[in-house]
Structures are given as C-alpha cells and as structure tokens.
Scaffold this active site. Sequence first.
Site, PDB file in Angstrom:
ATOM      1  CE  LYS A  15      -2.107  -1.221   3.875  1.00 11.86           C
ATOM      2  NZ  LYS A  15      -1.192  -2.436   4.112  1.00 11.86           N
ATOM      3  NE  ARG A  91      -5.422   0.486  11.572  1.00 13.20           N
ATOM      4  CZ  ARG A  91      -4.627   0.087  10.713  1.00 13.20           C
ATOM      5  NH1 ARG A  91      -4.488  -1.372  10.292  1.00 13.20           N
ATOM      6  NH2 ARG A  91      -3.449   0.797  10.582  1.00 13.20           N
ATOM      7  NE  ARG A 125       7.122  -2.333   6.337  1.00 15.28           N
ATOM      8  CZ  ARG A 125       5.756  -2.208   6.477  1.00 15.28           C
ATOM      9  NH1 ARG A 125       5.144  -1.792   5.497  1.00 15.28           N
ATOM     10  NH2 ARG A 125       5.211  -2.518   7.593  1.00 15.28           N
ATOM     11  NE  ARG A 158       6.319  -0.268  10.526  1.00 20.26           N
ATOM     12  CZ  ARG A 158       4.817  -0.218  10.051  1.00 20.26           C
ATOM     13  NH1 ARG A 158       4.748   0.291   8.976  1.00 20.26           N
ATOM     14  NH2 ARG A 158       4.015  -0.596  10.760  1.00 20.26           N
ATOM     15  NE  ARG A 169       2.298  -4.895  11.945  1.00 18.33           N
ATOM     16  CZ  ARG A 169       3.239  -4.891  10.683  1.00 18.33           C
ATOM     17  NH1 ARG A 169       4.365  -5.702  10.916  1.00 18.33           N
ATOM     18  NH2 ARG A 169       3.024  -3.815  10.056  1.00 18.33           N
TER      19      ARG A 169
HETATM   20  P1  ADP Z   1       2.102  -2.117   3.289  1.00 18.68           P
HETATM   21  O1  ADP Z   1       2.227  -0.389   3.060  1.00 18.68           O
HETATM   22  O2  ADP Z   1       0.734  -2.561   2.482  1.00 18.68           O
HETATM   23  O3  ADP Z   1       2.276  -2.421   4.595  1.00 18.68           O
HETATM   24  P2  ADP Z   1       4.491  -1.501   1.969  1.00 18.68           P
HETATM   25  O4  ADP Z   1       4.400  -0.905   0.808  1.00 18.68           O
HETATM   26  O5  ADP Z   1       5.452  -1.085   3.059  1.00 18.68           O
HETATM   27  O6  ADP Z   1       3.296  -2.216   2.147  1.00 18.68           O
HETATM   28  O7  ADP Z   1       5.553  -2.751   1.129  1.00 18.68           O
HETATM   29  C1  ADP Z   1       5.921  -3.814   2.260  1.00 18.68           C
HETATM   30  C2  ADP Z   1       7.469  -4.249   1.868  1.00 18.68           C
HETATM   31  O8  ADP Z   1       7.299  -4.990   0.722  1.00 18.68           O
HETATM   32  C3  ADP Z   1       8.365  -3.121   1.511  1.00 18.68           C
HETATM   33  O9  ADP Z   1       9.626  -3.635   1.939  1.00 18.68           O
HETATM   34  C4  ADP Z   1       8.526  -3.098   0.096  1.00 18.68           C
HETATM   35  O10 ADP Z   1       9.623  -2.389  -0.432  1.00 18.68           O
HETATM   36  C5  ADP Z   1       8.067  -4.467  -0.285  1.00 18.68           C
HETATM   37  N1  ADP Z   1       7.119  -4.324  -1.770  1.00 18.68           N
HETATM   38  C6  ADP Z   1       6.105  -3.589  -1.989  1.00 18.68           C
HETATM   39  N2  ADP Z   1       5.617  -3.791  -3.149  1.00 18.68           N
HETATM   40  C7  ADP Z   1       6.318  -5.100  -3.548  1.00 18.68           C
HETATM   41  C8  ADP Z   1       6.139  -5.970  -4.718  1.00 18.68           C
HETATM   42  N3  ADP Z   1       5.214  -5.665  -5.662  1.00 18.68           N
HETATM   43  N4  ADP Z   1       7.002  -7.041  -4.762  1.00 18.68           N
HETATM   44  C9  ADP Z   1       8.117  -7.022  -3.788  1.00 18.68           C
HETATM   45  N5  ADP Z   1       8.259  -6.324  -2.801  1.00 18.68           N
HETATM   46  C10 ADP Z   1       7.477  -5.324  -2.567  1.00 18.68           C
END
Ligand code: ADP
Length: 214
Positions: A15, A91, A125, A158, A169
Amino acid sequence: MDPHILILGAPGAGKGTQSDRIVSEFGVEHVTTGDALRSNKEMDIGHLDLEYDTPGEYMDRGELVPDVVVNEIVDKALSEADGYVLDGYPRNLEQAETLSEMTDLDAVLYLDVDEDVLVDRLTGRRVCEECGATYHVDFNPPEEEGVCDECGGDLYQREDDTEETARERIRVYEENTQPVVEFYDDEGRLVRIDGEQTPDEVWDDVRDAIEANA
Ligand code: ADP
Ligand code: ZN
C-alpha cells in the site's frame, strides 16, 4: 482531476509503495491514520467527552486512540485534501460505514497477496527515517545499503516488522479488515489487483484502475 482513492490490503501488501506512486502521478495527498494523528495531536476533542481532551494525550501514553477520535481526524484530513489516497483506514466494518458518510470514493483498490509473501516482505522492509520512503533488502534495495535514494536519510527496520509480530498483525488484519473488503466487493466497487507481481507491474494495474474509475 482530484481522485478519491482507497487502497486496501494486508500489512506488507504494498500500500505504501503504490501510494507513493499515486501521489506523484495524480498529485493527491497520501492520508494515513498514523500521519493524520501525528499532525493533529493538539486538536481539541473536548466535545467528545472522553478521558482526554487531545489525541496527543493518548498517543504520548501509548494508549489506543478511540475510534471516534480516529474518525474525526480522518474526516478532517480528507476534507482538507483536494484528492487523496487513503491508506490504513477503514480497519473494520464500522469505520467503513462511517467513511461512506464522510466522503465519496472514486476507486477502491485491493492488493491481494498471500500470507507467506507478506511475511517475507515485512521482515525485509526498511523505512527512511527522514522522508518515510519504503525499501526492501531483496526486492527493492536502495542504491547504497542503509541510505535513502530520495533524501540520503538513514533507513531503519520498524519494531513491528519481525516475523512473529508480522504474523500476528496479518491475523488481526484478516479478522477485522476482511469484512471491509467484502463490504466493497458486495457494492461491486472493489478492484482486485494481483499484488504478488513486481512493483512496476502492480503499478500498471493500479494506474489503469484509477484512470478507469476516477
Ligand atoms: P504496506 O504499506 O501495505 O504495509 P509496503 O508498501 O510498506 O506495504 O511494502 C512492504 C514491503 O514489501 C516493503 O519492503 C516494500 O519495499 C516491499 N514491496 C512492496 N511492493 C512489492 C512488490 N510488488 N514486490 C516485492 N516487494 C514489494
Ligand atoms: Zn528518505
């Protein structure tokens, strides 16, 4: 065009990653409950007759901010934004119903990703402490380890991105937020996107869905 976009998906679904792109492409604001709460810590909520008179008093004590307060803050943030991508709210079903009284949505996007993939993403992440940009140690690494490509800030992990916490979660998410997904699906408004594709492929689908709906 000022699209009103809702992006749904489990923790780790992408997201934040896709919201950043939506912001650059469509010039809307990224509204998250966390950010909205942090920038309204001093808001007067005395009229709600709760334990404290500002959101900040809950936050500084590490207490959960009551739903009524979160609702007010989201309402304020959305009404101040021209267009927005809303991330992290609603949520639960009750919040989804409240949201439909606050605003009209142009597009509701759901990033669909399996649990094991979510866990791999969350544990890898890394987030920029300066600008909030999101990276992944394997799937989306920065040019230089530990340093943000956008602003040069330090990247950190985080505290809630450990495997155990991640699984918990995701479980809580499924329990509370799956009904929200069904709510929009029943209204025929949900655009389901395969979130297991690469970030660029997901983005193609996200952009198409917004252009088709907004
Ligand atoms: P959310 O906001 O839904 O919790 P994030 O955008 O922070 O998710 O993404 C979670 C992790 O996955 C991050 O480390 C991000 O860089 C990685 N990520 C996001 N989209 C993809 C994807 N399409 N393929 C692989 N990794 C991804
Ligand atoms: Zn940064």
